[in-house]
Design a protein around this motif. Structure first.
Motif: not given
Length: 176
Positions: A19-29, A50-54, A68-75
């Motif tokens: 989830d690290a990649e998606q989390l980085s993107q949605i946090r920024l958004q 950073d999210f991976l380490k966290l 995380v909450a995901a819709i069709n695997e999209k966080i």
């Protein structure tokens, strides 16, 4: 855990390293969508690494929970309970939540909170704390609905884009 609200089906689960990649993107958004959180878009940026380490660190600690909450695997949202490694504070966790604006109104934040409360009760946590912007009435009402009480007020704590200073409300829920 699966949920359906207004014909939207979503799943709440523990964050995983994938989830690290998606989390980085949605946090920024999310940081760019609301002033209810602490950061402006791009501030205190957390990279996928950073999210991976966290996530890895949280998985090793009994008093941490990253959902995380995901819709069709999209966080579309996440929440986190962070406990202390100090013995005198080991009985409590700090809670935070963030939901993409397009998914407000689907009870995603409510259900992340509910799952976090259930976890806290099952892990012998005695106190869950959070901070909320005074003008975020919906969030304050939600927290009160779940049994959170105001503990304090940080006066003139945040400077928002309107040039005004706002208070931060400190709230907590206690478990027997």
């Amino acid at each position: 855990m699966d949920y359906v609200q207004k014909n939207v089906h979503y799943q709440i689960r523990v964050a995983d390293v994938e989830d690290a990649e998606q989390l980085s993107q949605i946090r920024l958004q999310i940081d760019g969508e609301t002033e209810n959180l602490d950061r402006e878009k791009g501030e205190a940026y957390l990279s996928p690494g950073d999210f991976l380490k966290l996530i890895k660190a949280d998985q090793k600690k009994e008093n941490h929970l990253f959902l995380v909450a995901a819709i069709n695997e999209k966080i579309v949202a996440f929440s986190r309970c962070e406990g202390s490694s100090l013995k005198r504070f080991s009985h409590k966790v700090d809670f935070g939540v963030a939901v993409l604006k397009n998914y407000w109104g689907y009870q995603i934040g409510s259900n992340l909170l509910k799952e976090s409360i259930n976890w806290a009760q099952s892990t012998n946590i005695k106190k869950m704390s959070l901070a909320v912007l005074e003008k975020n009435d919906k969030a304050i009402k939600l927290y009160q609905k779940f049994g959170f009480q105001q503990e304090g007020l940080l006066v003139n704590d945040k400077l928002l884009s309107d040039g005004e200073l706002y208070h931060t409300v400190l709230m907590a829920k206690y478990f027997d």
